[in-house]
Motif scaffolding. Structure first.
Motif, PDB file in Angstrom:
ATOM      1  N   ILE A  21      29.910  19.121  29.231  1.00 39.99           N
ATOM      2  CA  ILE A  21      31.233  18.491  29.072  1.00 39.99           C
ATOM      3  C   ILE A  21      31.345  17.162  29.813  1.00 39.99           C
ATOM      4  CG2 ILE A  21      33.708  18.757  29.558  1.00 39.99           C
ATOM      5  CD1 ILE A  21      33.508  21.658  28.724  1.00 39.99           C
ATOM      6  N   ALA A  22      30.822  17.060  31.042  1.00 36.64           N
ATOM      7  CA  ALA A  22      30.938  15.792  31.769  1.00 36.64           C
ATOM      8  C   ALA A  22      30.274  14.655  30.987  1.00 36.64           C
ATOM      9  CB  ALA A  22      30.303  15.915  33.155  1.00 36.64           C
ATOM     10  N   CYS A  23      29.131  14.965  30.378  1.00 45.75           N
ATOM     11  CA  CYS A  23      28.415  13.933  29.632  1.00 45.75           C
ATOM     12  C   CYS A  23      29.163  13.589  28.338  1.00 45.75           C
ATOM     13  CB  CYS A  23      26.986  14.408  29.357  1.00 45.75           C
ATOM     14  SG  CYS A  23      25.820  13.059  29.086  1.00 45.75           S
ATOM     15  N   ILE A  24      29.730  14.608  27.696  1.00 43.42           N
ATOM     16  CA  ILE A  24      30.496  14.357  26.467  1.00 43.42           C
ATOM     17  C   ILE A  24      31.776  13.579  26.789  1.00 43.42           C
ATOM     18  CG2 ILE A  24      31.745  15.459  24.558  1.00 43.42           C
ATOM     19  CD1 ILE A  24      29.683  17.760  24.700  1.00 43.42           C
ATOM     20  N   LEU A  25      32.428  13.938  27.901  1.00 42.31           N
ATOM     21  CA  LEU A  25      33.624  13.182  28.304  1.00 42.31           C
ATOM     22  C   LEU A  25      33.266  11.733  28.666  1.00 42.31           C
ATOM     23  CD1 LEU A  25      35.589  15.801  30.478  1.00 42.31           C
ATOM     24  CD2 LEU A  25      36.316  14.855  28.268  1.00 42.31           C
ATOM     25  N   SER A  26      32.038  11.521  29.134  1.00 46.76           N
ATOM     26  CA  SER A  26      31.604  10.148  29.418  1.00 46.76           C
ATOM     27  C   SER A  26      31.514   9.351  28.112  1.00 46.76           C
ATOM     28  CB  SER A  26      30.249  10.133  30.136  1.00 46.76           C
ATOM     29  OG  SER A  26      30.345  10.821  31.376  1.00 46.76           O
ATOM     30  N   PHE A  27      31.051  10.004  27.052  1.00 44.93           N
ATOM     31  CA  PHE A  27      31.042   9.330  25.749  1.00 44.93           C
ATOM     32  C   PHE A  27      32.474   9.045  25.279  1.00 44.93           C
ATOM     33  CE2 PHE A  27      31.024   9.643  21.025  1.00 44.93           C
ATOM     34  CZ  PHE A  27      30.443   8.412  20.786  1.00 44.93           C
ATOM     35  N   ALA A  28      33.401   9.967  25.578  1.00 41.63           N
ATOM     36  CA  ALA A  28      34.818   9.700  25.239  1.00 41.63           C
ATOM     37  C   ALA A  28      35.305   8.451  25.972  1.00 41.63           C
ATOM     38  CB  ALA A  28      35.691  10.913  25.590  1.00 41.63           C
ATOM     39  N   MET A  29      34.875   8.293  27.222  1.00 40.40           N
ATOM     40  CA  MET A  29      35.254   7.074  27.959  1.00 40.40           C
ATOM     41  C   MET A  29      34.643   5.837  27.291  1.00 40.40           C
ATOM     42  SD  MET A  29      35.199   8.128  32.027  1.00 40.40           S
ATOM     43  CE  MET A  29      36.368   6.862  32.604  1.00 40.40           C
ATOM     44  N   ALA A  30      33.433   5.967  26.759  1.00 39.79           N
ATOM     45  CA  ALA A  30      32.817   4.832  26.046  1.00 39.79           C
ATOM     46  C   ALA A  30      33.659   4.464  24.829  1.00 39.79           C
ATOM     47  CB  ALA A  30      31.386   5.176  25.629  1.00 39.79           C
ATOM     48  N   LEU A  31      34.104   5.495  24.085  1.00 38.36           N
ATOM     49  CA  LEU A  31      34.956   5.214  22.922  1.00 38.36           C
ATOM     50  C   LEU A  31      36.199   4.440  23.357  1.00 38.36           C
ATOM     51  CD1 LEU A  31      34.835   8.669  21.062  1.00 38.36           C
ATOM     52  CD2 LEU A  31      33.773   6.526  20.318  1.00 38.36           C
ATOM     53  N   ARG A  32      36.762   4.818  24.497  1.00 39.08           N
ATOM     54  CA  ARG A  32      38.007   4.207  24.955  1.00 39.08           C
ATOM     55  C   ARG A  32      37.792   2.822  25.556  1.00 39.08           C
ATOM     56  NH1 ARG A  32      40.169   8.363  27.610  1.00 39.08           N
ATOM     57  NH2 ARG A  32      41.536   8.847  25.849  1.00 39.08           N
ATOM     58  N   TYR A  33      36.826   2.694  26.464  1.00 38.88           N
ATOM     59  CA  TYR A  33      36.731   1.453  27.240  1.00 38.88           C
ATOM     60  C   TYR A  33      35.799   0.410  26.608  1.00 38.88           C
ATOM     61  CZ  TYR A  33      39.278   3.871  30.917  1.00 38.88           C
ATOM     62  OH  TYR A  33      40.238   4.546  31.623  1.00 38.88           O
ATOM     63  N   SER A  34      34.804   0.841  25.809  1.00 40.75           N
ATOM     64  CA  SER A  34      33.909  -0.144  25.194  1.00 40.75           C
ATOM     65  C   SER A  34      34.277  -0.428  23.748  1.00 40.75           C
ATOM     66  CB  SER A  34      32.453   0.332  25.237  1.00 40.75           C
ATOM     67  OG  SER A  34      31.907   0.152  26.526  1.00 40.75           O
ATOM     68  N   PHE A  35      34.769   0.586  23.032  1.00 41.12           N
ATOM     69  CA  PHE A  35      34.868   0.437  21.581  1.00 41.12           C
ATOM     70  C   PHE A  35      36.294   0.476  21.065  1.00 41.12           C
ATOM     71  CE2 PHE A  35      30.631   2.285  22.532  1.00 41.12           C
ATOM     72  CZ  PHE A  35      29.927   1.103  22.314  1.00 41.12           C
ATOM     73  N   ASP A  36      37.264   0.447  21.981  1.00 42.11           N
ATOM     74  CA  ASP A  36      38.652   0.335  21.574  1.00 42.11           C
ATOM     75  C   ASP A  36      39.059   1.447  20.606  1.00 42.11           C
ATOM     76  OD1 ASP A  36      40.917  -1.010  22.067  1.00 42.11           O
ATOM     77  OD2 ASP A  36      40.666  -2.512  20.479  1.00 42.11           O
ATOM     78  N   GLN A  37      38.487   2.638  20.826  1.00 38.24           N
ATOM     79  CA  GLN A  37      38.760   3.779  19.942  1.00 38.24           C
ATOM     80  C   GLN A  37      39.521   4.839  20.728  1.00 38.24           C
ATOM     81  OE1 GLN A  37      38.183   4.179  16.745  1.00 38.24           O
ATOM     82  NE2 GLN A  37      36.956   2.339  16.342  1.00 38.24           N
ATOM     83  N   GLY A  38      40.648   4.440  21.299  1.00 37.73           N
ATOM     84  CA  GLY A  38      41.435   5.352  22.133  1.00 37.73           C
ATOM     85  C   GLY A  38      41.828   6.624  21.396  1.00 37.73           C
ATOM     86  N   ALA A  39      42.188   6.502  20.105  1.00 40.48           N
ATOM     87  CA  ALA A  39      42.630   7.683  19.359  1.00 40.48           C
ATOM     88  C   ALA A  39      41.468   8.661  19.170  1.00 40.48           C
ATOM     89  CB  ALA A  39      43.214   7.268  18.011  1.00 40.48           C
ATOM     90  N   GLU A  40      40.269   8.129  18.935  1.00 39.85           N
ATOM     91  CA  GLU A  40      39.108   9.019  18.762  1.00 39.85           C
ATOM     92  C   GLU A  40      38.685   9.625  20.108  1.00 39.85           C
ATOM     93  OE1 GLU A  40      38.162   9.990  15.822  1.00 39.85           O
ATOM     94  OE2 GLU A  40      39.532   8.580  14.861  1.00 39.85           O
ATOM     95  N   ALA A  41      38.863   8.870  21.188  1.00 42.07           N
ATOM     96  CA  ALA A  41      38.609   9.426  22.529  1.00 42.07           C
ATOM     97  C   ALA A  41      39.587  10.574  22.793  1.00 42.07           C
ATOM     98  CB  ALA A  41      38.752   8.343  23.590  1.00 42.07           C
ATOM     99  N   ASP A  42      40.853  10.367  22.422  1.00 43.50           N
ATOM    100  CA  ASP A  42      41.858  11.433  22.578  1.00 43.50           C
ATOM    101  C   ASP A  42      41.441  12.668  21.774  1.00 43.50           C
ATOM    102  OD1 ASP A  42      43.430   9.779  24.111  1.00 43.50           O
ATOM    103  OD2 ASP A  42      44.862   9.295  22.508  1.00 43.50           O
ATOM    104  N   ARG A  43      40.948  12.435  20.556  1.00 42.90           N
ATOM    105  CA  ARG A  43      40.531  13.544  19.692  1.00 42.90           C
ATOM    106  C   ARG A  43      39.423  14.365  20.363  1.00 42.90           C
ATOM    107  NH1 ARG A  43      40.603  14.058  14.319  1.00 42.90           N
ATOM    108  NH2 ARG A  43      41.118  11.873  13.962  1.00 42.90           N
ATOM    109  N   LEU A  44      38.446  13.664  20.935  1.00 41.45           N
ATOM    110  CA  LEU A  44      37.323  14.349  21.577  1.00 41.45           C
ATOM    111  C   LEU A  44      37.796  15.109  22.829  1.00 41.45           C
ATOM    112  CD1 LEU A  44      34.346  14.995  21.831  1.00 41.45           C
ATOM    113  CD2 LEU A  44      33.924  12.670  22.656  1.00 41.45           C
ATOM    114  N   GLU A  45      38.655  14.458  23.612  1.00 41.68           N
ATOM    115  CA  GLU A  45      39.169  15.138  24.813  1.00 41.68           C
ATOM    116  C   GLU A  45      40.022  16.347  24.440  1.00 41.68           C
ATOM    117  OE1 GLU A  45      39.079  11.050  27.492  1.00 41.68           O
ATOM    118  OE2 GLU A  45      40.979  11.751  26.671  1.00 41.68           O
ATOM    119  N   ALA A  46      40.783  16.210  23.355  1.00 39.07           N
ATOM    120  CA  ALA A  46      41.624  17.340  22.908  1.00 39.07           C
ATOM    121  C   ALA A  46      40.747  18.497  22.439  1.00 39.07           C
ATOM    122  CB  ALA A  46      42.573  16.894  21.795  1.00 39.07           C
ATOM    123  N   ALA A  47      39.627  18.176  21.787  1.00 38.63           N
ATOM    124  CA  ALA A  47      38.718  19.233  21.317  1.00 38.63           C
ATOM    125  C   ALA A  47      38.175  20.013  22.520  1.00 38.63           C
ATOM    126  CB  ALA A  47      37.579  18.626  20.504  1.00 38.63           C
TER     127      ALA A  47
END
Ligand code: IPM
Ligand code: MG
Length: 368
Positions: free
Chosen positions: A302-328
């Motif tokens: 999970i820590a590594c997957i949540l790190s990818f969620a941070m990449a979606l949010r901070y590098s790729f401007d995909q906040g909604a998809e980061a939210d989706r992954l964190e919600a999952a």
């Protein structure tokens, strides 16, 4: 437009195991959300040492400078304990941080409701916890000169230097204030101004930056030892904690346990914007290589997957998809999915690393 590029450096120990699950998650976003990445892989840490005799090859360093984001697993292991200091696995990681100039290390500590019982602290102290540690990552005692071990009067002396320039303090302080504005609007800065000149400067510069540009953000200061105590006494008093490289290393491990397990904590290390506007960035779980459980399919991805969620949010401007992954992830935890680190000895059979990946992918499928 070309796909954004990712360089995966899975590293040592459980690094490759947890990164395998991240690769499946990346694949899912390509298949189901049309979010495609050009993924390449390379070696870091002991794995790079085994192949090249150095913990980070120059070619790998050059690739890391070119991609949109680096995803790192973990480095180190007992096999490398007796290597010369200059080629230890950790040197590879520190070189990446330094040469990419990743000065702002974001370490969020969030307590998922489902895990509040599992923290070593009482449930009401950690339930709903959501703090962000902003750790300076490219300076301080980790990199200061002079350093080394030498002889003085027939005795060995070990030296490291805590050194901060105004500019280094100012840029990480700005990162912390900017983040606070998007959260609870509070920053608590931690140093040891009572015993260290670098701490006095730290406090002065943070105060100056605050007065000049961030007076709307609530700012407080604590000595880092008191900060550590407050972090376990009443962690919910904090929103953003701003601190230096060494105190940040220690305080973030401490904060991790508030969330129940070190296996839950992601991080983002950010630098200056590149030509394409994205920040230089590397994402990594806060946990290490965990040699005690390596190769047993026990690691929590999970820590590594949540790190990818941070990449979606901070590098790729995909906040909604980061939210989706964190919600999952929140959903599978609420449903009782647990790897071994999130269970007591009597709690039944834990999920394997891959099984945890499976249930997260299923929750993602259900989200679209
Ligand atoms: C961390 C780690 C690293 C550090 C080690 C692996 C060099 O503990 O990222 O917190 O000390 O920064
Ligand atoms: Mg650490």
């Amino acid at each position: 437009m070309a796909n954004p590029s990712l360089l995966i450096l899975a590293g040592d120990g459980i690094g490759p195991e947890v990164m395998n699950e991240v690769k499946r998650i990346i694949g899912w976003f390509g298949d189901k959300r049309d979010l495609n990445f050009d993924v390449s892989e390379d070696l870091v840490g002991g794995a790079a040492y085994d192949a090249h005799g150095v913990p980070l090859h120059d070619d790998t360093m050059a690739k890391a400078q070119e991609v949109d984001a680096v995803l790192l697993g973990a480095v180190g292991g007992p096999k490398y304990d007796n290597l010369d200091f200059s080629v230890k696995p950790e040197r590879g990681l520190l070189r990446l941080r330094k040469e990419m100039d990743l000065f702002a290390n974001l370490r969020p500590a969030q307590c998922f409701d489902a895990l509040a019982d599992f923290s070593s602290l009482k449930k009401d102290i950690v339930a709903g916890l959501d703090i962000m540690i902003v750790r300076e990552l490219t300076s301080g005692v980790y990199f200061g000169e002079p350093r080394g071990i030498h002889m003085e009067d027939n005795m060995r002396v070990g030296i490291n230097t805590q050194r901060y320039t105004e500019a280094e303090i100012e840029r990480v302080a700005r990162a912390a204030f900017d983040l606070a504005r998007k959260r609870g609007n509070k920053v608590c800065s931690m140093e040891k101004a009572n015993v260290m000149e670098s701490g006095i400067l730290w406090r002065d510069v943070v105060t100056e930056v605050h007065q000049a540009d961030y007076a709307d953000v609530e700012l407080s200061h604590l000595y880092a030892d008191n900060g550590a105590m407050q972090l376990v006494r009443a962690p919910k008093q904090f929103d953003v904690i701003l601190t230096d490289n060494l105190f940040g290393d220690i305080l973030s491990d401490c904060a991790a346990m508030l969330t129940g397990s070190l296996g839950m904590l992601p991080s983002a290390s950010l630098g200056l914007p590149m030509a394409n506007g994205r920040p230089k960035a590397m994402y990594e779980p806060v946990h290490g290589s965990a040699p005690d459980i390596t190769g047993q399919a026990k690691a929590n991805p999970i820590a590594c997957i949540l790190s990818f969620a941070m990449a979606l949010r901070y590098s790729f401007d995909q906040g909604a998809e980061a939210d989706r992954l964190e919600a999952a992830i929140e959903k599978v935890l609420a449903d009782g999915a647990r790897t071994a680190d999130l269970m007591g000895p009597e709690d039944g059979t834990p999920l394997s690393t891959t099984q945890m990946g499976d249930v997260i992918l299923a929750a993602l499928d259900a989200s679209v």
